[in-house]
Enzyme design. Structure first.
Site, PDB file in Angstrom:
ATOM      1  N   LYS A 259      24.180  81.504 -33.828  1.00  0.00           N
ATOM      2  CA  LYS A 259      23.571  80.321 -33.801  1.00  0.00           C
ATOM      3  C   LYS A 259      23.499  79.455 -35.167  1.00  0.00           C
ATOM      4  O   LYS A 259      23.381  79.899 -36.314  1.00  0.00           O
ATOM      5  CB  LYS A 259      21.953  80.873 -33.696  1.00  0.00           C
ATOM      6  CG  LYS A 259      20.970  79.639 -33.892  1.00  0.00           C
ATOM      7  CD  LYS A 259      19.819  80.020 -33.379  1.00  0.00           C
ATOM      8  CE  LYS A 259      18.589  78.748 -33.496  1.00  0.00           C
ATOM      9  NZ  LYS A 259      17.114  79.096 -33.543  1.00  0.00           N
TER      10      LYS A 259
ATOM     11  N   VAL B 239     -11.907 102.253 -31.518  1.00  0.00           N
ATOM     12  CA  VAL B 239     -11.498 102.258 -32.937  1.00  0.00           C
ATOM     13  C   VAL B 239     -12.661 102.621 -33.785  1.00  0.00           C
ATOM     14  O   VAL B 239     -13.824 102.076 -33.450  1.00  0.00           O
ATOM     15  CB  VAL B 239     -11.054 100.726 -33.415  1.00  0.00           C
ATOM     16  CG1 VAL B 239     -10.856 100.718 -34.812  1.00  0.00           C
ATOM     17  CG2 VAL B 239     -10.039 100.282 -32.407  1.00  0.00           C
TER      18      VAL B 239
END
Ligand SMILES: Cc1cc2nc3c(=O)[nH]c(=O)nc-3n(C[C@H](O)[C@H](O)[C@H](O)COP(=O)(O)OP(=O)(O)OC[C@H]3O[C@@H](n4cnc5c(N)ncnc54)[C@H](O)[C@@H]3O)c2cc1C
Length: 511
Positions: free
Chosen positions: A78, A188
């Site tokens: 690119k 968590v």
């Protein structure tokens, strides 16, 4: 001896695996233990296909072999991004990864071009950019390391298959000791004393403790937001696109060494050529078009036969108020999202990882983080996001299009003061605000200013002090050098076929 840092990465998309690979490769042996948890049931976004040249420094730092990476991710080269229909329908320009000419008597080249143009010169500034001329002719070669050669005036990046990239980095990381678990985080636990994350619990019942948790869980921000409620600065009033529909198709025509972004009735469409297929997508604002209509428009504008069903994505432009909060660092989509117009997300992942590596290297004890280090890290990431944000807004704002409500909105919306300042300086004297750190450098701003018809009232008066004949001679030389060098370059496909194992086969060429 210092206790190794227990690093727990939640998420196995581009962000998770880039983080794992970098820590495994760069952190001194025995200094960290790395666990990565990902859920194959949830999957990854997998649409980040276009990159910036900085990714090559990341690859080099961690020891990735470029031809091997390109082969395993079906990558192409690119040289920049082509923008179509942005300022007006019918306009096109390339934002190149490289310079326009070179300074003359210490004055940036574009000032001389502006002066020559005012005197009747008809050559476009693009003719002085090797990256642009090569991109337009579908040619490619590696840059020269000789700083006096015209071939040293450009850089390059890759276009690759994002799912294959994550797979590649996973193999790279696992061979360097990263332990992967396929499982869903369902809970968590926070430490009572300071609110740090103590552990995560998986659906299987397994509990994983750690010193530092990297939240790479994508848009949901499992730790940084759902658990720590860090907050998000939303920028949709400046960047109104909030959805995308992606759909790959078969390749057709020559393999372009650039990504294309075409402005549309409610956003823009990307086109990213890979070796084995073309990536396409329509990034749009749900205020101005429905999902069904956006998908129908995308399908009707593909260059080749579709290879999958349309895939819809939703997002909110902005960034997390703190990237590093307590012992959680959010990297990738969990940390924020700026739409892919300038292929900046993977760069933002990379910068967060490299900054974190540098900051952690000086930490005296695992699991104890100096508040000043955390603040400095957060300020750095904020600066990076703000700079990308302004650059993206410029594309939407600097338009004279009035054929659709989105363009009327963007053309007339108030923009951040920092961008107003940059545009005023450019309009007055062709001055580009430059800075030492962060994206983007002078040629990038010039490409978008000129490409979107933001023309200055005057050029740097220092340019007038240089002898006009000498300037014409130097401009002619650059022009000729660029044309000659590009004419000698192989085509993008020819270069890929000899550089990257298996490319000739993927491209259907006889090797
Ligand atoms: C439309 C679009 C186009 C884009 N194009 C580009 C581009 O051209 N260039 C570029 O640089 N970037 C681009 N991006 C951005 C790029 O896709 C992302 O930056 C990149 O994919 C990183 O994603 P991620 O790893 O943060 O998140 P994801 O890919 O979403 O990965 C999240 C991970 O977290 C895991 N996870 C989530 N919840 C749990 C849980 N409870 N338990 C366990 N695991 C969990 C998932 O399984 C997954 O592994 C684009 C983004 C979009 C939306």
């Amino acid at each position: 001896m210092k206790k190794p840092l227990d690093l727990v990465i939640v998420g196995g998309g581009t962000a998770g695996w880039m983080t794992a690979a970098a820590f495994a490769a760069v952190f001194p042996a025995g200094a960290s233990r790395i666990r990565l948890v990902e859920s194959s049931e949830i999957g990854i976004v997998g649409v980040g296909e276009a990159t910036l040249p900085h990714i090559r420094f990341f690859n080099k730092r961690i020891g990735i072999d470029e031809p091997d990476l390109m082969a395993k991710t079906q990558a192409t080269f690119k040289l920049g991004i082509e923008f179509v229909d942005w300022a007006r329908i019918g306009d096109r320009y390339i934002h190149p990864f490289g310079a326009y000419g070179s300074k003359i008597a210490g004055v940036p080249f574009h000032n001389f071009w502006l002066r020559a143009r005012a005197a009747g010169e008809t050559a476009s500034i693009d003719d002085y950019s090797l990256a642009i001329v090569a991109a337009r002719m579908n040619r490619f070669t590696l840059p020269s390391e000789d700083p006096t050669a015209v071939l040293s005036t450009f850089g390059y990046a890759f276009q690759f298959d994002a799912s294959l990239y994550a797979r590649y980095l996973r193999a790279f990381s696992e061979t360097r000791g990263v332990v992967r678990t396929d499982g869903k985080v369902v809970d968590v636990a926070l430490r009572g004393t300071d609110g740090y994350v103590e552990s995560i619990k998986l659906e299987s019942g397994e509990v994983i403790t750690g010193d530092l948790f990297i939240d790479c869980s994508g848009f949901r921000g499992l730790l940084i937001e759902q658990t720590l409620k860090t907050g998000y600065d939303e920028w949709t009033h400046w960047l109104p696109c909030d959805r995308a529909v992606a759909m790959p198709c078969e390749n057709s025509g020559p393999l372009t060494p650039y990504t294309r972004a075409t402005a549309r009735e409610a956003g823009w469409q990307w086109r990213i050529p890979l070796q084995h297929r073309m990536g396409n997508g329509y990034v749009y604002s749900s205020r101005f078009i429905s999902d069904d209509e956006a998908a129908a428009k995308l399908i009707s504008r593909l260059d080749g036969k579709p290879l999958a069903d349309p895939r819809f994505l939703r997002f909110t432009a902005g960034r997390r108020r703190k990237t590093w909060n307590r012992n959680v660092v959010a990297i990738g989509l969990a940390g924020g999202f700026l739409e892919p117009l300038e292929s900046t997300s993977i760069y933002l992942i990379q910068i967060a990882i490299t900054q974190l590596l540098d900051y952690l290297a000086g930490e005296p004890r695992a699991g104890v983080f100096d508040a000043r280090i955390v603040d400095a890290f957060n300020r750095w990431i904020e600066m990076e996001y703000d700079r990308v944000r302004d650059f993206l807004i410029l594309h939407y704002h600097a338009t004279s299009r009035d054929d659709a409500p989105i363009w009327n909105y963007c053309r007339t919306m108030p923009v951040p003061d920092s961008l107003v300042h940059k545009m005023e300086l450019f309009r007055r004297r062709a001055r580009v605000v430059t800075y030492k750190d962060g994206l983007f450098l002078e040629p990038s701003w010039l490409a978008v200013y000129f490409g979107q018809r933001v023309m200055p009232d005057a050029w740097d008066p220092l340019a007038d002090a240089v002898d006009a004949n000498e300037v014409s001679r130097q401009m002619r030389t650059v022009h000729e050098q660029v044309q000659t060098a590009v004419a000698r370059m192989p085509t993008h496909e020819e270069f890929l076929a000899q550089y990257c194992p298996g490319a000739a086969q993927s491209l259907g060429m006889s090797a």
